[in-house]
Design an enzyme around this catalytic site. Sequence first.
Site, PDB file in Angstrom:
ATOM      1  N   ASP A  43       0.829  -1.210   0.000  1.00 27.23           N
ATOM      2  CA  ASP A  43       0.000   0.000   0.000  1.00 27.23           C
ATOM      3  C   ASP A  43       0.864   1.261   0.000  1.00 27.23           C
ATOM      4  O   ASP A  43       0.346   2.378  -0.073  1.00 27.23           O
ATOM      5  CB  ASP A  43      -1.034  -0.008   1.133  1.00 27.23           C
ATOM      6  CG  ASP A  43      -0.428  -0.160   2.508  1.00 27.23           C
ATOM      7  OD1 ASP A  43       0.809  -0.193   2.607  1.00 27.23           O
ATOM      8  OD2 ASP A  43      -1.201  -0.243   3.493  1.00 27.23           O
ATOM      9  N   SER A  44       2.207   1.078   0.005  1.00 28.99           N
ATOM     10  CA  SER A  44       3.106   2.203  -0.252  1.00 28.99           C
ATOM     11  C   SER A  44       2.810   2.818  -1.617  1.00 28.99           C
ATOM     12  O   SER A  44       3.238   3.936  -1.904  1.00 28.99           O
ATOM     13  CB  SER A  44       4.574   1.750  -0.185  1.00 28.99           C
ATOM     14  OG  SER A  44       4.778   0.644  -1.033  1.00 28.99           O
ATOM     15  N   ASP A  82      -0.990  -6.353  -0.142  1.00 30.15           N
ATOM     16  CA  ASP A  82      -1.435  -5.717   1.106  1.00 30.15           C
ATOM     17  C   ASP A  82      -2.943  -5.569   1.162  1.00 30.15           C
ATOM     18  O   ASP A  82      -3.558  -5.057   0.203  1.00 30.15           O
ATOM     19  CB  ASP A  82      -0.859  -4.283   1.177  1.00 30.15           C
ATOM     20  CG  ASP A  82       0.424  -4.203   1.968  1.00 30.15           C
ATOM     21  OD1 ASP A  82       0.735  -5.142   2.721  1.00 30.15           O
ATOM     22  OD2 ASP A  82       1.122  -3.171   1.831  1.00 30.15           O
ATOM     23  N   LYS A 110      -0.956  -9.738   2.966  1.00 26.08           N
ATOM     24  CA  LYS A 110      -0.211  -9.098   4.071  1.00 26.08           C
ATOM     25  C   LYS A 110      -1.145  -8.171   4.854  1.00 26.08           C
ATOM     26  O   LYS A 110      -1.889  -7.387   4.261  1.00 26.08           O
ATOM     27  CB  LYS A 110       1.007  -8.335   3.548  1.00 26.08           C
ATOM     28  CG  LYS A 110       1.846  -7.733   4.692  1.00 26.08           C
ATOM     29  CD  LYS A 110       3.251  -7.338   4.260  1.00 26.08           C
ATOM     30  CE  LYS A 110       3.364  -5.996   3.606  1.00 26.08           C
ATOM     31  NZ  LYS A 110       2.910  -4.850   4.431  1.00 26.08           N
ATOM     32  N   GLU A 112      -1.374  -5.753   8.684  1.00 20.20           N
ATOM     33  CA  GLU A 112      -0.564  -5.078   9.705  1.00 20.20           C
ATOM     34  C   GLU A 112      -1.205  -5.218  11.079  1.00 20.20           C
ATOM     35  O   GLU A 112      -2.415  -5.002  11.222  1.00 20.20           O
ATOM     36  CB  GLU A 112      -0.436  -3.579   9.371  1.00 20.20           C
ATOM     37  CG  GLU A 112       0.283  -3.316   8.065  1.00 20.20           C
ATOM     38  CD  GLU A 112       0.516  -1.828   7.815  1.00 20.20           C
ATOM     39  OE1 GLU A 112       0.196  -1.002   8.698  1.00 20.20           O
ATOM     40  OE2 GLU A 112       1.022  -1.509   6.726  1.00 20.20           O
ATOM     41  N   GLU A 179       9.293  -4.127  10.330  1.00 20.49           N
ATOM     42  CA  GLU A 179       9.736  -2.832   9.786  1.00 20.49           C
ATOM     43  C   GLU A 179      10.245  -1.930  10.911  1.00 20.49           C
ATOM     44  O   GLU A 179       9.554  -1.735  11.932  1.00 20.49           O
ATOM     45  CB  GLU A 179       8.572  -2.153   9.048  1.00 20.49           C
ATOM     46  CG  GLU A 179       8.949  -0.775   8.512  1.00 20.49           C
ATOM     47  CD  GLU A 179       7.985  -0.201   7.493  1.00 20.49           C
ATOM     48  OE1 GLU A 179       7.018  -0.880   7.103  1.00 20.49           O
ATOM     49  OE2 GLU A 179       8.217   0.950   7.089  1.00 20.49           O
TER      50      GLU A 179
END
Length: 266
Positions: A43-44, A82, A110, A112, A179
Amino acid sequence: MTTLSTLNKFKKEGTKFTCLTCYDAMFARMMDKAQIDTILIGDSLGMVVQGHDSTLPVSVDDIAYHTANIARSNEHALILADLPFMSYVVLPEAIANSRRLMQAGAHVIKIEGGSELCDLVTTLAQAGTPTCVHLGLTPQSVNVFGGYKVQGRSEQAADKLLDDAKAVVGAGAAMLVLECVPAALAKAVTEAVEVPVIGIGAGADTDGQVLVMHDMLGMTHGRVPRFVHDFLTDERNTQHSIEGAFALYKQSVTEGSFPASQHQFD
Ligand code: KIV
């Protein structure tokens, strides 16, 4: 073709593996040529493709679109995608959104967070969908952290991160991303779990490394994070090309010269 079994074997053997973010077909083909092991549709993309100042505006549609672009052109890499901000808070929505990304071509989803994800991780695993849990600096929680800051520095925070990692792996997570955490903590997590652990700003002892593609090609908007290296202008990239930069990244991670001590946090 890289699979989870390949990465598990790499972990057992101590073979370091590579991951890069990727958002379109042409770059995916170049990564294929360099035999990058895993590709992340991160999602960057909200920041490097869409021009937002965080990952929060990214939608499931956006990730599905870019995942399909990669899936059509990828031959070698395991594809991680993501689930974006707030798309996996409610279980039925999380399941529907994961299905969407898997049907677009992802191999692993993925997400978070920490131990609060255990139910989701188990449900997805039982439904044939492997998860990668992203811990440490989780950019979707930037407003909770009050900025993009190194995580896990206090003893209490480090213990919690280690506990979270063990909990999600116990619940069935197939992989982890760490991260921006101190290198010693990343080493402890990597040794404590049986699944492959990918690091970014987490030192040299994780099983694999990931960078945002634009960063490692020297295209960073604003301050360059400490853990980034520009492989495009590195003198060892004798081809002076993007393909050369991907190949040099692969070589550097595999031989253990990247990340070096200047890229890690203590
Ligand atoms: O979205 C992303 O690019 C990521 C990486 C920084 C791991 O999550």
